[in-house]
Design an enzyme around this catalytic site. Structure first.
Site, mmCIF file in Angstrom:
data_model
loop_
_atom_site.group_PDB
_atom_site.id
_atom_site.type_symbol
_atom_site.label_atom_id
_atom_site.label_comp_id
_atom_site.label_asym_id
_atom_site.label_seq_id
_atom_site.Cartn_x
_atom_site.Cartn_y
_atom_site.Cartn_z
ATOM 1 N N HIS A 392 -56.172 -15.698 9.784
ATOM 2 C CA HIS A 392 -57.408 -16.374 10.197
ATOM 3 C C HIS A 392 -58.585 -15.383 10.172
ATOM 4 O O HIS A 392 -59.602 -15.622 9.515
ATOM 5 C CB HIS A 392 -57.211 -16.946 11.611
ATOM 6 C CG HIS A 392 -58.420 -17.605 12.205
ATOM 7 N ND1 HIS A 392 -58.541 -18.969 12.324
ATOM 8 C CD2 HIS A 392 -59.569 -17.096 12.726
ATOM 9 C CE1 HIS A 392 -59.704 -19.272 12.883
ATOM 10 N NE2 HIS A 392 -60.354 -18.145 13.137
ATOM 11 N N GLU A 393 -58.424 -14.266 10.860
ATOM 12 C CA GLU A 393 -59.505 -13.275 10.916
ATOM 13 C C GLU A 393 -59.754 -12.657 9.539
ATOM 14 O O GLU A 393 -60.886 -12.315 9.206
ATOM 15 C CB GLU A 393 -59.192 -12.188 11.952
ATOM 16 C CG GLU A 393 -58.967 -12.693 13.382
ATOM 17 C CD GLU A 393 -60.080 -13.569 13.936
ATOM 18 O OE1 GLU A 393 -61.209 -13.509 13.406
ATOM 19 O OE2 GLU A 393 -59.813 -14.341 14.887
ATOM 20 N N HIS A 396 -62.214 -14.823 7.798
ATOM 21 C CA HIS A 396 -63.596 -14.512 8.206
ATOM 22 C C HIS A 396 -64.082 -13.237 7.514
ATOM 23 O O HIS A 396 -65.204 -13.165 7.008
ATOM 24 C CB HIS A 396 -63.669 -14.294 9.719
ATOM 25 C CG HIS A 396 -63.611 -15.547 10.538
ATOM 26 N ND1 HIS A 396 -64.408 -16.638 10.277
ATOM 27 C CD2 HIS A 396 -62.863 -15.876 11.630
ATOM 28 C CE1 HIS A 396 -64.143 -17.588 11.183
ATOM 29 N NE2 HIS A 396 -63.214 -17.154 11.996
ATOM 30 N N HIS A 399 -64.848 -13.671 3.897
ATOM 31 C CA HIS A 399 -66.097 -14.435 3.776
ATOM 32 C C HIS A 399 -67.298 -13.484 3.917
ATOM 33 O O HIS A 399 -68.221 -13.487 3.094
ATOM 34 C CB HIS A 399 -66.117 -15.518 4.864
ATOM 35 C CG HIS A 399 -67.158 -16.571 4.678
ATOM 36 N ND1 HIS A 399 -67.348 -17.589 5.572
ATOM 37 C CD2 HIS A 399 -68.080 -16.769 3.703
ATOM 38 C CE1 HIS A 399 -68.333 -18.369 5.158
ATOM 39 N NE2 HIS A 399 -68.800 -17.886 4.031
HETATM 40 ZN ZN ZN Z 1 -62.415 -18.081 13.704
#
Ligand code: ZN
Length: 601
Positions: A392-393, A396, A399
């Site tokens: 998940h991180e 980020h 991105h």
């Molecule tokens: Zn998040």
């Protein structure tokens, strides 16, 4: 609590498990240099007030100087924040962080004139400016975002009153926060090991996952006994908050508080309405999930406190950090070699602060700025949940990496609306990968499916339930309906019954759930969790089962940063969030996996 004693001190953590902040500043002296430079620039920025509309060159110069200082300030801020988070007991970094926060506030004050002055420039004059100074075009979207508010900006005196009264307007939210975080005292309850524990919001959510039903029931009842006593006060704080939004929306000529809140992030109301109506159209899936839960738990009556306990036993599959990195890299192969090479960089170049140490900030996040690596803070534990946190991180951070490497500084960030899409797309890719890997291992498959279904329930269904509640109470207040505790209780109970269906007993306590949710003070925020997760389901499916074109489109979204509106950025990825297809697709995937899960029992 006992565990705190066993945690290593910061200095005892192996260096290769810490993030390398010397890539930001080689030492604290370099930080101080930049800090002083920003401080020294502030009076100069202030002095430029009144020059903006003079001519095209003046506008260009003011814009560029403001952005240069802002860019440096962000680096200063991030360094101090990360240093402080890694060991919050160190007074040196506490002080650095506090000074950086204050510097950021001073910067805000020094450039407060910019937007109001920009708004004095007419569209016609801007057209001329762009012709006279073509370099201004690089900032067009930045200016346009401010110009979009033009019709909603009020006279100077009114704006001044509104700004000055901001503290008063937010009193509902503040009073709720103080009551909820400080003044409310919760009783002690008995945990799984027969030990007395002090109830709190955090302890509550852990106890609600207990496999011991008595523990769950007691936590549920004791928590709501407290909120029951304060429900009238909490109805009043929520009312103040709703009235604040409605009053300002009306004053600023918006059709509704919802429209005002969404337009701040350039999101059309249609996106919200689509979400609520599509979720309502698919509530039968949630009802089926709840019925299945009742069956698997083998209870005569399913209660609201039975909705969070695991359906697949307590022991999580174990993943060490090294194993988790391997799995993540393997799962992300579908993103292509370039994406994977950056993930490898993240794993090997110490972008991640991995293990827990004493006084380290809890939880996990990705943080950085245009001129730093996109760092990740974790508090690693060897389980499936943490494997998901890592990927998940990483979503980020990738991105951030793509945005900052493909956009100029002014567009190198991204809006909150699109942020959680990058992280949850990675989660969904991992789910796909694990389901495929364990297709002949029913036990692991059950575990992964349970994780996914729980996540979907909590993110898409539950957050939309909140979104629906938020919209309803704003509309009712606008119509003159008093938001009394009884009114809120009644509506919330009906809404809850509608969402979870007949298989669960809507215990009377659940009517009070509205009273303890801090997100109802965030001004139409939670719907983005639901839209984000749904969009991510579609994107992950396209990437895993589609072709290179889908991957390219996805990377274009990451590369776009904030160079276009959030809706247009997502169109580049291949998802039109003003339409319903992406939601339909997400429910299709949910249904398929619900069927698979059901078949395993
Ligand atoms: Zn998040």
């Amino acid at each position: 609590m006992a565990e705190t004693q066993k945690l290593p001190l910061r200095k005892e953590v192996p260096v290769d498990l810490t993030w390398d902040l010397s890539t930001v500043y080689q030492n604290d002296d370099q930080f101080e240099e930049d800090f002083s430079a920003v401080q020294a620039a502030l009076p100069e920025l202030k002095k430029m007030a009144g020059t903006l509309s003079k001519n095209a060159d003046a506008l260009l110069e003011a814009t560029q100087r403001l952005l240069t200082v802002s860019r440096r300030l962000e680096k200063v801020y991030v360094y101090a924040q990360l240093k402080n988070d890694q060991d919050t007991s160190e007074s040196r970094y506490q002080a650095m962080y506090a000074r950086s926060q204050s510097l950021a506030a001073q910067f805000g004050a020094a450039v407060a004139w910019f937007d109001p002055e920009l708004l004095t420039i007419s569209d016609q004059q801007m057209t001329t400016f762009y012709q006279q100074q073509p370099k201004l075009k690089a900032y067009k979207r930045l200016y346009d975002q401010t110009f979009a508010k033009r019709a909603h900006i009020l006279g100077h005196e009114v704006e001044e009153v509104l700004a000055g009264a901001d503290d008063i307007f937010s009193s509902g939210e503040k009073t709720f926060g103080i009551l909820d975080n400080t003044d409310l005292s919760f009783p002690t309850v008995t945990d799984e090991n027969g030990q007395s524990v002090q109830l709190s919001q955090g302890v509550y959510s852990i106890l609600l996952e207990s496999t011991n039903r008595k523990v769950r029931k007691q936590a549920f009842e004791k928590l709501y006994e407290v909120y029951d006593q304060f429900q009238h006060t909490l109805a009043a704080t929520l009312t103040t908050n709703v009235k604040n939004h409605n009053f300002k929306a009306h004053l600023r000529h918006y059709g509704s508080a919802l429209e005002a809140a969404l337009s701040a992030n350039e999101i059309p109301v249609k996106v919200y309405d689509n979400l609520v109506s599509e979720v309502n159209r698919h509530l039968d899936l949630l009802h089926r999930y709840v019925a299945l839960r009742k069956q698997i738990l083998g209870v005569d009556d399913l209660h609201m406190y039975d909705l969070y306990t695991s359906l697949v036993g307590k022991e999580s599959p174990k993943y060490t950090f090294d194993e988790a990195k391997k799995v993540a890299l393997d799962a992300l192969q579908v993103m292509g070699p370039e994406y994977v090479s950056h993930v490898k960089e993240e794993f090997s170049q110490r972008w991640i602060d991995v293990v827990e140490n004493r006084y380290k900030r809890s939880g996990g996040y990705s943080s950085g700025t245009y001129d730093t690596n996109p760092f990740i803070l974790l508090n690693w534990k060897d389980n499936l949940d943490n494997l998901y946190t890592l990927i998940h991180e990483t979503g980020h951070s990738m991105h951030s990496y793509y945005a900052s490497h493909h956009q100029p500084y002014q567009y190198g960030d991204y809006s909150i609306f699109v942020a959680e899409i990058a992280s949850t797309t990675n989660e969904n890719i991992l789910t796909d990968y694990l389901l495929d890997k364990f297709k002949d291992d029913p036990e692991m498959k059950r575990y992964v499916l349970n994780y996914y279904l729980d996540g979907f329930k909590g993110t898409v269904f539950r957050q939309t339930q909140f979104a629906e509640f938020e919209q309803y109470i704003h509309e009712q207040d606008a119509k003159g309906q008093p938001l009394t505790a009884t009114f809120l209780d009644d509506y919330y109970r009906q809404l809850n019954q509608k969402y979870y269906g007949q298989s669960v007993i809507s215990d009377p306590q659940i009517s009070l759930e509205w009273s303890r949710i801090p997100h109802f003070y965030y001004n139409f925020y939670v719907y983005q969790y639901a839209t984000g997760f749904a969009a991510a389901s579609t994107l992950a499916d396209n990437i895993v089962h589609g072709d290179q074109n889908n991957v390219d489109k996805y990377l274009n979204y990451l590369k776009s940063g904030s160079s276009d509106t959030p809706i247009n950025v997502m169109r580049k990825a291949g998802v039109d969030m003003t339409k319903s297809d992406y939601l339909e697709k997400a429910f299709e995937i949910f249904e398929k996996r619900l069927n698979e899960f059901e078949a395993l029992f």
